[in-house]
Motif scaffolding. Structure first.
Motif, PDB file in Angstrom:
ATOM      1  N   HIS A  66      13.204  -1.286 -10.870  1.00 13.34           N
ATOM      2  CA  HIS A  66      14.019  -2.100 -11.777  1.00 13.34           C
ATOM      3  C   HIS A  66      13.154  -3.087 -12.562  1.00 13.34           C
ATOM      4  O   HIS A  66      13.410  -3.338 -13.746  1.00 13.34           O
ATOM      5  CB  HIS A  66      15.110  -2.839 -10.998  1.00 13.34           C
ATOM      6  N   ILE A  67      12.145  -3.661 -11.920  1.00 12.53           N
ATOM      7  CA  ILE A  67      11.223  -4.551 -12.617  1.00 12.53           C
ATOM      8  C   ILE A  67      10.480  -3.786 -13.705  1.00 12.53           C
ATOM      9  O   ILE A  67      10.313  -4.274 -14.836  1.00 12.53           O
ATOM     10  CB  ILE A  67      10.209  -5.189 -11.634  1.00 12.53           C
ATOM     11  N   ARG A  68      10.036  -2.572 -13.388  1.00 14.03           N
ATOM     12  CA  ARG A  68       9.319  -1.762 -14.373  1.00 14.03           C
ATOM     13  C   ARG A  68      10.207  -1.468 -15.592  1.00 14.03           C
ATOM     14  O   ARG A  68       9.766  -1.547 -16.739  1.00 14.03           O
ATOM     15  CB  ARG A  68       8.847  -0.451 -13.746  1.00 14.03           C
ATOM     16  N   LYS A  69      11.479  -1.177 -15.328  1.00  8.87           N
ATOM     17  CA  LYS A  69      12.405  -0.888 -16.428  1.00  8.87           C
ATOM     18  C   LYS A  69      12.637  -2.121 -17.298  1.00  8.87           C
ATOM     19  O   LYS A  69      12.728  -2.018 -18.532  1.00  8.87           O
ATOM     20  CB  LYS A  69      13.727  -0.362 -15.871  1.00  8.87           C
ATOM     21  N   LEU A  70      12.736  -3.298 -16.668  1.00  8.79           N
ATOM     22  CA  LEU A  70      12.899  -4.538 -17.449  1.00  8.79           C
ATOM     23  C   LEU A  70      11.683  -4.773 -18.341  1.00  8.79           C
ATOM     24  O   LEU A  70      11.817  -5.170 -19.501  1.00  8.79           O
ATOM     25  CB  LEU A  70      13.112  -5.736 -16.513  1.00  8.79           C
ATOM     26  N   ARG A  71      10.496  -4.520 -17.807  1.00  3.75           N
ATOM     27  CA  ARG A  71       9.276  -4.707 -18.598  1.00  3.75           C
ATOM     28  C   ARG A  71       9.212  -3.723 -19.761  1.00  3.75           C
ATOM     29  O   ARG A  71       8.758  -4.066 -20.850  1.00  3.75           O
ATOM     30  CB  ARG A  71       8.050  -4.553 -17.690  1.00  3.75           C
ATOM     31  N   GLU A  72       9.654  -2.486 -19.503  1.00  4.65           N
ATOM     32  CA  GLU A  72       9.657  -1.478 -20.569  1.00  4.65           C
ATOM     33  C   GLU A  72      10.587  -1.884 -21.710  1.00  4.65           C
ATOM     34  O   GLU A  72      10.282  -1.681 -22.884  1.00  4.65           O
ATOM     35  CB  GLU A  72      10.097  -0.117 -20.008  1.00  4.65           C
ATOM     36  N   LYS A  73      11.719  -2.498 -21.362  1.00  5.93           N
ATOM     37  CA  LYS A  73      12.736  -2.826 -22.367  1.00  5.93           C
ATOM     38  C   LYS A  73      12.528  -4.186 -23.021  1.00  5.93           C
ATOM     39  O   LYS A  73      12.930  -4.398 -24.170  1.00  5.93           O
ATOM     40  CB  LYS A  73      14.126  -2.757 -21.735  1.00  5.93           C
ATOM     41  N   LEU A  74      11.914  -5.128 -22.279  1.00  5.67           N
ATOM     42  CA  LEU A  74      11.804  -6.501 -22.781  1.00  5.67           C
ATOM     43  C   LEU A  74      10.367  -6.964 -23.000  1.00  5.67           C
ATOM     44  O   LEU A  74      10.150  -8.055 -23.520  1.00  5.67           O
ATOM     45  CB  LEU A  74      12.502  -7.463 -21.809  1.00  5.67           C
ATOM     46  N   GLY A  75       9.395  -6.152 -22.583  1.00  6.48           N
ATOM     47  CA  GLY A  75       7.992  -6.550 -22.723  1.00  6.48           C
ATOM     48  C   GLY A  75       7.357  -6.820 -21.371  1.00  6.48           C
ATOM     49  O   GLY A  75       8.004  -7.354 -20.465  1.00  6.48           O
ATOM     50  N   ASP A  76       6.093  -6.447 -21.250  1.00  6.02           N
ATOM     51  CA  ASP A  76       5.400  -6.564 -19.962  1.00  6.02           C
ATOM     52  C   ASP A  76       5.301  -7.994 -19.448  1.00  6.02           C
ATOM     53  O   ASP A  76       5.177  -8.231 -18.250  1.00  6.02           O
ATOM     54  CB  ASP A  76       3.978  -5.987 -20.077  1.00  6.02           C
ATOM     55  N   ASP A  77       5.322  -8.969 -20.381  1.00  2.00           N
ATOM     56  CA  ASP A  77       5.100 -10.355 -19.967  1.00  2.00           C
ATOM     57  C   ASP A  77       6.380 -11.105 -19.604  1.00  2.00           C
ATOM     58  O   ASP A  77       6.340 -12.290 -19.285  1.00  2.00           O
ATOM     59  CB  ASP A  77       4.353 -11.124 -21.059  1.00  2.00           C
ATOM     60  N   CYS A  78       7.526 -10.421 -19.620  1.00  3.32           N
ATOM     61  CA  CYS A  78       8.778 -11.143 -19.322  1.00  3.32           C
ATOM     62  C   CYS A  78       8.917 -11.460 -17.836  1.00  3.32           C
ATOM     63  O   CYS A  78       9.489 -12.475 -17.458  1.00  3.32           O
ATOM     64  CB  CYS A  78       9.987 -10.362 -19.829  1.00  3.32           C
ATOM     65  N   VAL A  79       8.415 -10.571 -16.985  1.00 10.44           N
ATOM     66  CA  VAL A  79       8.491 -10.780 -15.537  1.00 10.44           C
ATOM     67  C   VAL A  79       7.088 -10.678 -14.956  1.00 10.44           C
ATOM     68  O   VAL A  79       6.398  -9.678 -15.163  1.00 10.44           O
ATOM     69  CB  VAL A  79       9.411  -9.743 -14.855  1.00 10.44           C
ATOM     70  N   ALA A  80       6.664 -11.723 -14.245  1.00 15.30           N
ATOM     71  CA  ALA A  80       5.332 -11.747 -13.644  1.00 15.30           C
ATOM     72  C   ALA A  80       5.417 -11.439 -12.155  1.00 15.30           C
ATOM     73  O   ALA A  80       6.369 -11.825 -11.480  1.00 15.30           O
ATOM     74  CB  ALA A  80       4.680 -13.107 -13.855  1.00 15.30           C
ATOM     75  N   THR A  81       4.421 -10.729 -11.651  1.00 10.67           N
ATOM     76  CA  THR A  81       4.310 -10.452 -10.220  1.00 10.67           C
ATOM     77  C   THR A  81       3.481 -11.539  -9.562  1.00 10.67           C
ATOM     78  O   THR A  81       2.405 -11.882 -10.049  1.00 10.67           O
ATOM     79  CB  THR A  81       3.631  -9.087  -9.981  1.00 10.67           C
TER      80      THR A  81
END
Length: 229
Positions: free
Chosen positions: A204-219
């Motif tokens: 789900h995190i990967r999908k959010l990054r694909e749709k909103l940009g890699d920098d929206c959610v940090a690990t």
């Protein structure tokens, strides 16, 4: 900061010099400050003063900061209180333990007064409620998240998210900068499911990054994820 709107901060540390240093700088900034010297005193003082934010040392006598935070997080009155730990840079294991019991952030020792005040100001400002922003809509930069309509807009363009993707995004974005552990995410988003694994969160995190940009959610390695916007 006016007296009528003074925010309350509880500082918990067993070293008098550190208590005095933090108290002086936060009072100078206009905050109401309360003190405790160990975890037991912290829980008792927090019940009386109901602070907006609590700064906790980790290693203390009688009850350490981790246990005090864990106890307070089980009490309804501290559900939304910000908990910030003081930690030496080498105490990565303590950071992970702290996030697992509900810490919002960390401030590294040795303490630099100006940096500490700036961090606390930022935590209270970024997470504080705003009068003109309804709870069901978040606006962060060019991102708009409408909880009531389950809609997301990025730079004015509609972004289609699955229900769980939306709920995960809303959880993370509701407190930008706050690190959410995998356990907290699972409990909040997939509470009724028994077949969800850490892999599900990663997808789900990967999908959010694909749709909103890699920098929206940090690990945050070994801990969980945070929304960076």
């Amino acid at each position: 900061m006016s007296t009528a709107t003074k925010q309350k901060i509880l500082i918990v540390d067993d070293e008098p010099d550190i208590l005095e240093l933090i108290e002086y700088n936060l009072k100078k900034e206009g905050y109401q400050v309360f003190l405790a010297r160990n975890g037991q005193e912290a829980v008792a003082e927090a019940k009386k003063s109901l602070p907006d934010l609590i700064v906790l040392d980790i290693m203390m006598p009688k009850m350490d900061g981790i246990e005090a935070c864990r106890i307070m997080r089980t009490m309804p009155e501290f559900k939304n209180t910000f908990m910030v730990f003081l930690t030496a840079r080498s105490e990565e294991y303590s950071e992970i333990a702290g996030f697992n019991v509900g810490a919002d952030d960390y401030i590294a020792k040795p303490i630099k007064p100006r940096a500490l005040v700036s961090r606390i100001n930022a935590i209270l400002r970024r997470n504080g409620p705003t009068e003109d922003a309804p709870e069901n809509k978040l606006e962060i930069g060019d991102l708009v998240i409408d909880r009531e309509a389950y809609l997301v807009y990025k730079a004015g363009a509609k972004v289609v998210l699955a229900k769980k993707e939306f709920e995960l995004l809303y959880l993370l974005a509701s407190k930008p900068g706050k690190v959410y552990t995998r356990e907290v995410i699972l409990k909040n988003i997939w509470e009724d499911s028994v077949v969800v694994t850490n892999r599900t969160i990663d997808v789900h995190i990967r999908k959010l990054r694909e749709k909103l940009g890699d920098d929206c959610v940090a690990t945050v390695k070994g801990v969980g994820y945070k929304f960076d916007g």
